[in-house]
Design a protein around this motif. Structure first.
Motif, PDB file in Angstrom:
ATOM      1  N   VAL A   9       0.834  -1.197   0.000  1.00 28.77           N
ATOM      2  CA  VAL A   9       0.000   0.000   0.000  1.00 28.77           C
ATOM      3  C   VAL A   9       0.873   1.252   0.000  1.00 28.77           C
ATOM      4  CG1 VAL A   9      -1.994   0.943   1.142  1.00 28.77           C
ATOM      5  CG2 VAL A   9      -1.226  -1.383   1.653  1.00 28.77           C
ATOM      6  N   ALA A 234     -12.472  21.064  17.401  1.00 31.88           N
ATOM      7  CA  ALA A 234     -12.203  19.762  16.777  1.00 31.88           C
ATOM      8  C   ALA A 234     -11.917  19.934  15.292  1.00 31.88           C
ATOM      9  CB  ALA A 234     -13.389  18.826  16.983  1.00 31.88           C
ATOM     10  N   ARG A 235     -12.684  20.811  14.656  1.00 31.19           N
ATOM     11  CA  ARG A 235     -12.551  20.962  13.204  1.00 31.19           C
ATOM     12  C   ARG A 235     -11.283  21.697  12.794  1.00 31.19           C
ATOM     13  NH1 ARG A 235     -18.409  22.004  13.428  1.00 31.19           N
ATOM     14  NH2 ARG A 235     -17.920  24.188  13.742  1.00 31.19           N
ATOM     15  N   PHE A 258     -10.339  14.461  21.382  1.00 28.63           N
ATOM     16  CA  PHE A 258     -11.749  14.236  21.058  1.00 28.63           C
ATOM     17  C   PHE A 258     -12.114  12.772  20.816  1.00 28.63           C
ATOM     18  CE2 PHE A 258     -11.347  18.752  20.369  1.00 28.63           C
ATOM     19  CZ  PHE A 258     -12.522  19.220  20.937  1.00 28.63           C
ATOM     20  N   THR A 259     -11.124  11.886  20.809  1.00 30.54           N
ATOM     21  CA  THR A 259     -11.483  10.477  20.639  1.00 30.54           C
ATOM     22  C   THR A 259     -11.099   9.640  21.853  1.00 30.54           C
ATOM     23  OG1 THR A 259      -9.384  10.008  19.520  1.00 30.54           O
ATOM     24  CG2 THR A 259     -11.275  10.502  18.124  1.00 30.54           C
TER      25      THR A 259
ATOM     26  N   PHE B   9     -12.330  19.594   4.770  1.00 32.01           N
ATOM     27  CA  PHE B   9     -13.079  18.387   5.122  1.00 32.01           C
ATOM     28  C   PHE B   9     -13.423  17.582   3.856  1.00 32.01           C
ATOM     29  CE2 PHE B   9     -17.466  16.626   5.768  1.00 32.01           C
ATOM     30  CZ  PHE B   9     -17.069  15.526   6.498  1.00 32.01           C
ATOM     31  N   GLU B  12     -10.529  15.686   2.773  1.00 30.26           N
ATOM     32  CA  GLU B  12     -10.304  14.477   3.566  1.00 30.26           C
ATOM     33  C   GLU B  12     -11.277  13.372   3.171  1.00 30.26           C
ATOM     34  OE1 GLU B  12      -9.008  14.393   7.350  1.00 30.26           O
ATOM     35  OE2 GLU B  12      -8.202  16.426   7.418  1.00 30.26           O
ATOM     36  N   GLN B  15      -9.844  11.855   0.155  1.00 31.98           N
ATOM     37  CA  GLN B  15      -8.744  10.969   0.530  1.00 31.98           C
ATOM     38  C   GLN B  15      -9.271   9.623   1.026  1.00 31.98           C
ATOM     39  OE1 GLN B  15      -5.584  10.795   0.366  1.00 31.98           O
ATOM     40  NE2 GLN B  15      -5.299  12.781  -0.625  1.00 31.98           N
ATOM     41  N   ARG B  19      -8.469   5.922  -0.532  1.00 33.63           N
ATOM     42  CA  ARG B  19      -7.889   4.821   0.240  1.00 33.63           C
ATOM     43  C   ARG B  19      -8.802   3.596   0.209  1.00 33.63           C
ATOM     44  NH1 ARG B  19      -2.743   5.128   0.499  1.00 33.63           N
ATOM     45  NH2 ARG B  19      -2.321   4.513   2.643  1.00 33.63           N
ATOM     46  N   LEU B  59      -4.396  -1.480   5.442  1.00 33.89           N
ATOM     47  CA  LEU B  59      -5.344  -0.471   4.943  1.00 33.89           C
ATOM     48  C   LEU B  59      -6.671  -0.530   5.691  1.00 33.89           C
ATOM     49  CD1 LEU B  59      -5.372  -0.158   1.055  1.00 33.89           C
ATOM     50  CD2 LEU B  59      -5.380   1.677   2.731  1.00 33.89           C
ATOM     51  N   GLU B  62      -6.203   1.498   8.661  1.00 35.33           N
ATOM     52  CA  GLU B  62      -6.051   2.928   8.346  1.00 35.33           C
ATOM     53  C   GLU B  62      -7.394   3.561   7.956  1.00 35.33           C
ATOM     54  OE1 GLU B  62      -3.386   4.187   5.058  1.00 35.33           O
ATOM     55  OE2 GLU B  62      -4.907   5.762   4.883  1.00 35.33           O
ATOM     56  N   ARG B  66      -9.357   6.627   9.785  1.00 30.24           N
ATOM     57  CA  ARG B  66      -9.766   7.874   9.118  1.00 30.24           C
ATOM     58  C   ARG B  66     -11.238   8.172   9.380  1.00 30.24           C
ATOM     59  NH1 ARG B  66      -6.907  10.111   4.789  1.00 30.24           N
ATOM     60  NH2 ARG B  66      -4.897   9.108   4.596  1.00 30.24           N
ATOM     61  N   PHE B  68     -13.132   7.128  11.797  1.00 28.69           N
ATOM     62  CA  PHE B  68     -13.302   7.409  13.215  1.00 28.69           C
ATOM     63  C   PHE B  68     -12.967   8.879  13.502  1.00 28.69           C
ATOM     64  CE2 PHE B  68     -11.271   6.845  17.569  1.00 28.69           C
ATOM     65  CZ  PHE B  68     -12.466   6.666  18.242  1.00 28.69           C
ATOM     66  N   LYS B  69     -11.839   9.334  12.973  1.00 21.62           N
ATOM     67  CA  LYS B  69     -11.431  10.718  13.238  1.00 21.62           C
ATOM     68  C   LYS B  69     -12.325  11.721  12.513  1.00 21.62           C
ATOM     69  CE  LYS B  69      -6.766   9.769  14.649  1.00 21.62           C
ATOM     70  NZ  LYS B  69      -5.459   9.352  14.146  1.00 21.62           N
ATOM     71  N   ALA B  72     -15.386  12.056  14.552  1.00 20.24           N
ATOM     72  CA  ALA B  72     -15.156  12.742  15.833  1.00 20.24           C
ATOM     73  C   ALA B  72     -14.871  14.224  15.635  1.00 20.24           C
ATOM     74  CB  ALA B  72     -13.980  12.094  16.566  1.00 20.24           C
ATOM     75  N   LEU B  73     -14.112  14.544  14.599  1.00 18.98           N
ATOM     76  CA  LEU B  73     -13.630  15.928  14.491  1.00 18.98           C
ATOM     77  C   LEU B  73     -14.515  16.818  13.619  1.00 18.98           C
ATOM     78  CD1 LEU B  73      -9.773  15.358  14.216  1.00 18.98           C
ATOM     79  CD2 LEU B  73     -11.174  15.715  16.242  1.00 18.98           C
ATOM     80  N   HIS B  74     -15.303  16.242  12.731  1.00 13.15           N
ATOM     81  CA  HIS B  74     -16.035  17.100  11.793  1.00 13.15           C
ATOM     82  C   HIS B  74     -17.549  17.041  11.928  1.00 13.15           C
ATOM     83  CE1 HIS B  74     -12.529  18.538   9.573  1.00 13.15           C
ATOM     84  NE2 HIS B  74     -12.019  17.365   9.878  1.00 13.15           N
ATOM     85  N   GLN B  75     -18.053  16.192  12.777  1.00 12.47           N
ATOM     86  CA  GLN B  75     -19.511  16.108  12.960  1.00 12.47           C
ATOM     87  C   GLN B  75     -20.245  16.167  11.622  1.00 12.47           C
ATOM     88  OE1 GLN B  75     -18.129  19.355  14.336  1.00 12.47           O
ATOM     89  NE2 GLN B  75     -16.959  18.017  15.660  1.00 12.47           N
TER      90      GLN B  75
END
Lengths: 275, 226
Positions: A9, A234-235, A258-259, B9, B12, B15, B19, B59, B62, B66, B68-69, B72-75
């Motif tokens: 990968v 967070a953002r 945040f996690t 966002f 991401e 991305q 992946r 992968l 990974e 991704r 999960f984050k 959590a971070l972008h709602q």
């Protein structure tokens, strides 16, 4: 077993940037900072580092000291009667509370954007040009115009105002006024930009524009932002510090805070179980 | 510069999609190789399948991280929320496809120790259908194409029917010549693995339909999209 396989990968594209943030050089280094409003201690023993070209966010409930702490970084609390600081705040290794510090020069390096946009009752152009003029940063009119244009572009406002630079700044919308204040802060070429609730008075669209702007600006500036909006922290941020009752409860990479926060208090706050 | 700037966002999310598609590409590749090992009696292909599983597993972790984050971070909301939740599920299905390819390769290695039980006809047909379903499901994911996703769901019965046919055929062989039982059982296992891969492709297609249209078509896939 050893067998040749097709290329494995490709490496994760953005894991690098989180690691880069954690290894960026230290810009602001705070050591055992205490802050008093007269007899009342507002900040207790804060030790924290903020890194270059990284967004650091301060979160915590109202009155937790996050704004007070932000204002210690460019000595904005100096003007408050009875205010007193103990400990060290170093920027690029130099103590900003040291006897040789030129406070005006400090605030030129460490710009600030406030919760409520506060343009001067002047034209759009003159707002951005103001700090450039009083600091003598432009050699001539053309130079000044270039600085104003670039600052407005960096603040993502140029396209909206380029045809009416002589209009009154106060005629702009709230979101535009806030970006104008960011342009004004950027015009004097600071290294650090402190933002105190920069989007809390804005609607969601204007907020999103400010957040995107922060993401772009961090390539050039070190950014510290106070927000009572956890989701915003967070953002936009790479690192998050959680304050509570004048103490720094936890500081770490934003994705971890945040996690999987280390402290129960942080977990209770970010999950809304607080109080 | 902001005017043309893609919100980070969205970058991401893009991305994540890239992946996940790499994951899909690896799973397809493992599947193709595992079937090749059996049909072409190619032991080298067996080893390549077994060695390739680590990349898929890496992968898998990974992509989950991704998602999960991002959650959590972008709602995320609406289609963004659905696409991330779908990515989590698709990711799991693709990882299972990788595992099943390993199972096929292992069955193939055992089978190759025996003389051929029969000429392989239906298993390669099953493999073609399974690969086609998987590729179409991934294409549907890329193009956000619910019609193509629905077509994947409709093919699952073909695979089930072939699996039953393979079983009956081999049962006849085993009854006639008990010496072929061991090898035949491996072929039956392969048919079952291929059928399971079809099921995972079906799951991916269902997730695509959910992602695009917010319709949950699981467990009543025969009702076509209106």
């Amino acid at each position: 077993m050893t067998v040749s396989v097709r290329p494995i990968v490709t490496p994760a594209p953005q894991a690098a940037s989180a690691e880069a943030a954690a290894e960026a050089p230290v810009k602001i280094d705070v050591e055992r900072l205490n802050f008093y409003y007269g007899p009342k201690r507002a900040l207790t023993d804060i030790t924290l580092t903020m890194r270059t070209n990284v967004v650091t966010a301060f979160i915590g409930p109202s009155g937790c000291g996050k704004s007070t702490f932000l204002r210690t970084l460019n000595r904005m609390n100096d003007i408050i009667p009875g205010a007193r600081v103990e400990g060290r705040v170093r920027i690029d290794g130099r103590d900003v509370y040291g006897s040789g510090t030129d406070v005006v020069a400090l605030r030129r390096r460490v710009g600030m954007v406030f919760q409520k946009s506060n343009p001067f009752p002047k034209s759009i152009f003159d707002n951005v040009a103001y700090g450039v003029r009083i600091n003598g940063l432009a050699r001539n009119r053309r130079d000044l115009e270039g600085i104003v244009e670039n600052s407005l572009k960096d603040a993502a406002l140029w396209d909206e105002v380029k045809d009416r630079l002589q209009d009154a700044a106060l005629a702009l919308s709230g979101g535009q006024q806030q970006r104008l204040c960011i342009a004004r802060a950027l015009a004097i070429q600071p290294e650090i930009v402190l933002m105190d609730e920069p989007a809390s008075a804005l609607d969601p669209i204007a907020t999103q524009r400010i957040e995107e702007l922060i993401y772009v600006l961090k390539k050039t500036y070190t950014i510290v932002i106070v927000t009572h909006n956890m989701q915003q922290a967070a953002r936009v941020s790479d690192f998050t510090a959680f304050f509570w009752l004048g103490k720094l409860v936890e500081f770490g990479p934003t994705d971890r805070i945040f996690t999987n926060p280390a402290e129960k208090l942080t977990e209770d706050y970010v999950t809304g179980r607080f109080g | 510069m902001m005017e043309r700037h893609i919100p980070h966002f969205q970058e991401e999310l893009e991305q994540l999609k890239v992946r996940l598609l790499e994951m899909g590409g690896l799973a397809e590749d493992r599947l193709r190789l595992s079937v090749k090992s059996l049909v072409d009696r190619d032991l080298n292909a067996v080893e390549r399948v077994l060695a390739g599983d680590a990349a898929i597993n890496q992968l898998h972790i990974e992509v989950d991280d991704r998602c999960f984050k991002l959650l959590a971070l972008h709602q995320p909301m609406a289609v963004d929320l659905r696409s991330i939740v779908s990515a989590v599920k698709i990711n799991t299905d693709l990882e299972r496809v990788g595992d099943l390819a390993v199972n096929i390769a292992e069955a193939s290695r055992r089978y190759l120790q025996h003389p051929p039980v029969k000429e392989l006809i239906d298993l390669p047909r099953m493999a073609v259908i399974a690969q086609d379903m998987l590729r179409s499901a991934l294409d549907a994911y890329v193009r956000r194409d619910t019609v193509l996703a629905q077509a994947v769901l409709d093919r699952d019965d073909e695979l089930d029917a072939l699996k039953t046919k393979v079983f009956r055929d081999l049962l006849t062989h085993m009854l006639r010549d008990p010496g072929t039982i061991e090898a035949s059982l491996d072929l039956i296992l392969v048919s079952r693995h291929l059928e399971r891969i079809g099921d995972h492709a079906t799951n991916v297609a269902e997730d695509v339909i959910f992602m695009v249209s917010a319709k949950d078509v699981r467990h009543h896939a025969e009702e076509s999209l209106s």
